[in-house]
Scaffold this motif. Structure first.
Motif, PDB file in Angstrom:
ATOM      1  N   VAL A 117     -10.755  -0.249  -9.549  1.00  0.00           N
ATOM      2  CA  VAL A 117     -10.249  -1.595  -9.312  1.00  0.00           C
ATOM      3  C   VAL A 117      -9.765  -2.113 -10.660  1.00  0.00           C
ATOM      4  O   VAL A 117     -10.576  -2.333 -11.577  1.00  0.00           O
ATOM      5  CB  VAL A 117     -11.318  -2.530  -8.721  1.00  0.00           C
ATOM      6  N   LEU A 118      -8.458  -2.270 -10.790  1.00  0.00           N
ATOM      7  CA  LEU A 118      -7.847  -2.686 -12.049  1.00  0.00           C
ATOM      8  C   LEU A 118      -7.347  -4.114 -11.911  1.00  0.00           C
ATOM      9  O   LEU A 118      -6.781  -4.489 -10.881  1.00  0.00           O
ATOM     10  CB  LEU A 118      -6.684  -1.753 -12.393  1.00  0.00           C
TER      11      LEU A 118
ATOM     12  N   VAL B 258      -4.619   6.538  -2.102  1.00  0.00           N
ATOM     13  CA  VAL B 258      -3.917   5.384  -1.557  1.00  0.00           C
ATOM     14  C   VAL B 258      -4.121   4.239  -2.539  1.00  0.00           C
ATOM     15  O   VAL B 258      -5.255   3.967  -2.959  1.00  0.00           O
ATOM     16  CB  VAL B 258      -4.432   4.993  -0.158  1.00  0.00           C
ATOM     17  N   VAL B 259      -3.025   3.598  -2.920  1.00  0.00           N
ATOM     18  CA  VAL B 259      -3.062   2.504  -3.895  1.00  0.00           C
ATOM     19  C   VAL B 259      -2.686   1.209  -3.186  1.00  0.00           C
ATOM     20  O   VAL B 259      -1.703   1.167  -2.443  1.00  0.00           O
ATOM     21  CB  VAL B 259      -2.096   2.773  -5.062  1.00  0.00           C
ATOM     22  N   GLU B 260      -3.478   0.163  -3.420  1.00  0.00           N
ATOM     23  CA  GLU B 260      -3.191  -1.169  -2.895  1.00  0.00           C
ATOM     24  C   GLU B 260      -2.988  -2.126  -4.063  1.00  0.00           C
ATOM     25  O   GLU B 260      -3.824  -2.193  -4.959  1.00  0.00           O
ATOM     26  CB  GLU B 260      -4.348  -1.674  -2.024  1.00  0.00           C
ATOM     27  N   ILE B 261      -1.882  -2.851  -4.038  1.00  0.00           N
ATOM     28  CA  ILE B 261      -1.587  -3.814  -5.098  1.00  0.00           C
ATOM     29  C   ILE B 261      -1.339  -5.172  -4.460  1.00  0.00           C
ATOM     30  O   ILE B 261      -0.620  -5.278  -3.465  1.00  0.00           O
ATOM     31  CB  ILE B 261      -0.364  -3.391  -5.930  1.00  0.00           C
ATOM     32  N   SER B 262      -1.927  -6.217  -5.020  1.00  0.00           N
ATOM     33  CA  SER B 262      -1.699  -7.573  -4.535  1.00  0.00           C
ATOM     34  C   SER B 262      -1.082  -8.412  -5.640  1.00  0.00           C
ATOM     35  O   SER B 262      -1.305  -8.160  -6.836  1.00  0.00           O
ATOM     36  CB  SER B 262      -3.010  -8.215  -4.064  1.00  0.00           C
TER      37      SER B 262
ATOM     38  N   ARG C 266       0.857  -1.188   0.000  1.00  0.00           N
ATOM     39  CA  ARG C 266       0.000   0.000   0.000  1.00  0.00           C
ATOM     40  C   ARG C 266       0.892   1.237   0.000  1.00  0.00           C
ATOM     41  O   ARG C 266       1.849   1.315   0.760  1.00  0.00           O
ATOM     42  CB  ARG C 266      -0.903   0.053   1.237  1.00  0.00           C
ATOM     43  N   PHE C 267       0.570   2.195  -0.861  1.00  0.00           N
ATOM     44  CA  PHE C 267       1.348   3.430  -0.864  1.00  0.00           C
ATOM     45  C   PHE C 267       0.454   4.637  -1.080  1.00  0.00           C
ATOM     46  O   PHE C 267      -0.572   4.574  -1.756  1.00  0.00           O
ATOM     47  CB  PHE C 267       2.480   3.387  -1.899  1.00  0.00           C
TER      48      PHE C 267
END
Length: 324
Positions: A320-321, A276-280, A37-38
């Motif tokens: 949501v990408l 805020v960006v969350e990437i999994s 998360r950033f």
């Protein structure tokens, strides 16, 4: 001797075998999903806006509550001019991990790249860092196409391209790229197509460590589009959309305009924008953005051209990408 194996015992044995097999496979460790998360902000343009301090303070205060893994600003934050240091100190005072991208306006006022790097505490303008198994590459779109090129630049030169290829060849894990100018199809990078080809060639040869997304600022757009498996995300300005002198309009007061002469050429946002960006690692990118409204008339009310209208709005959209 009469057989002790009956249809019932055969059924029980088969069921036991199935249970044992299921138990065996369930003991295999599932592949752990990694997440990062950033906090993200771009084009604050300290001190073009009269309320720049409020905008950067709102971002830093929000991130102190959100506690992401790191912050990154995508350029055009502020020059190294001493009179703006108190504004920069708000950003610099954030105690968590944070990174900077060099924008084209960082060198305004006659400052050189070396002065900007010293001010940002950076060794160079393009670099790599890792977080939670994700690889992050920061690029500098301010290279010269020719030795005598003047003015603002939108180019990534041969030396930086070589670094990009070499870095991509050795990283392990999903890759995210940050730049100020866009290397995507909706952008101003003169050799964006050439850079995209480097990324796509890497993805074809290293599918286990793909480039999944590129984030940029610069155009003050709100846009996301996927090209050949890579997402290109425009992060809107924290402050305004630039229209130009032909769309001059006093937004606040004569006193504000006298002290901040560029505001009348913009369509300011009432609220500061950031995300805020969350990437999994299972292929999902979630952007938590902010919505606002224009202060005064919109660009269209003033006759601004309809080109790219869908990307010009006072927002960083929630998205949501999915990575293919």
């Amino acid at each position: 001797m009469k057989s002790l194996i009956t249809p019932h015992t055969r059924h029980s044995a088969a069921l036991l075998s199935l249970v044992l097999a299921m138990s065996f496979f369930s003991c295999e460790p599932e592949k752990e999903v990694q997440r990062v998360r950033f906090g993200l902000i771009s084009d604050v343009h300290l001190p073009t806006m009269h309320d720049s301090e409020v905008r950067i303070r709102a971002f830093v205060d929000s991130m102190e509550i959100a506690q992401p893994d790191f912050l990154i600003e995508l350029g055009d934050l502020v020059t190294p001019a001493p009179q703006y240091q108190s504004l920069y100190d708000i950003w610099d005072g954030y105690l968590g991990e944070k990174y900077s991208v060099i924008g084209n306006h960082e060198m305004d006022g006659g400052y050189g790249l070396e002065q900007v790097l010293e001010h940002r505490k950076l060794e160079r303008s393009y670099y790599h860092f890792e977080k939670n198994g994700f690889q992050f590459l920061v690029l500098d779109g301010n290279d010269k196409r020719t030795p005598d090129e003047k003015g603002y630049r939108n180019y990534i030169g041969a030396e930086q391209q070589a670094w990009l290829r070499e870095t991509l060849s050795r990283v392990q894990g999903p890759v995210v790229i940050f730049s100020h100018q866009s290397i995507g199809p909706l952008g101003a990078m003169h050799n964006g197509e050439e850079i995209r080809q480097i990324l796509e060639t890497h993805n074809a040869s290293s599918p286990e460590s793909p480039v999944i997304a590129c984030f940029n600022g610069h155009l003050h757009y709100d846009d996301a589009r996927q090209v050949n498996g890579i997402w290109y995300v425009h992060v809107n300005s924290a402050a305004y959309f630039w229209m130009g002198e032909e769309y001059e309009h006093i937004r606040y007061s004569e006193e504000v305009d006298e002290g901040f002469r560029w505001i009348k050429y913009t369509a300011p946002y009432r609220d500061p924008l950031f995300a805020v960006v969350e990437i999994s690692s299972d292929g999902e990118i979630i952007i938590h953005g902010k919505q606002s409204e224009y202060v005064g008339p919109s660009p269209w009310d003033l006759g601004f051209p309809e080109t790219d209208r869908e990307a010009i709005r006072p927002a960083i959209s929630d998205r949501v990408l999915h990575v293919k």
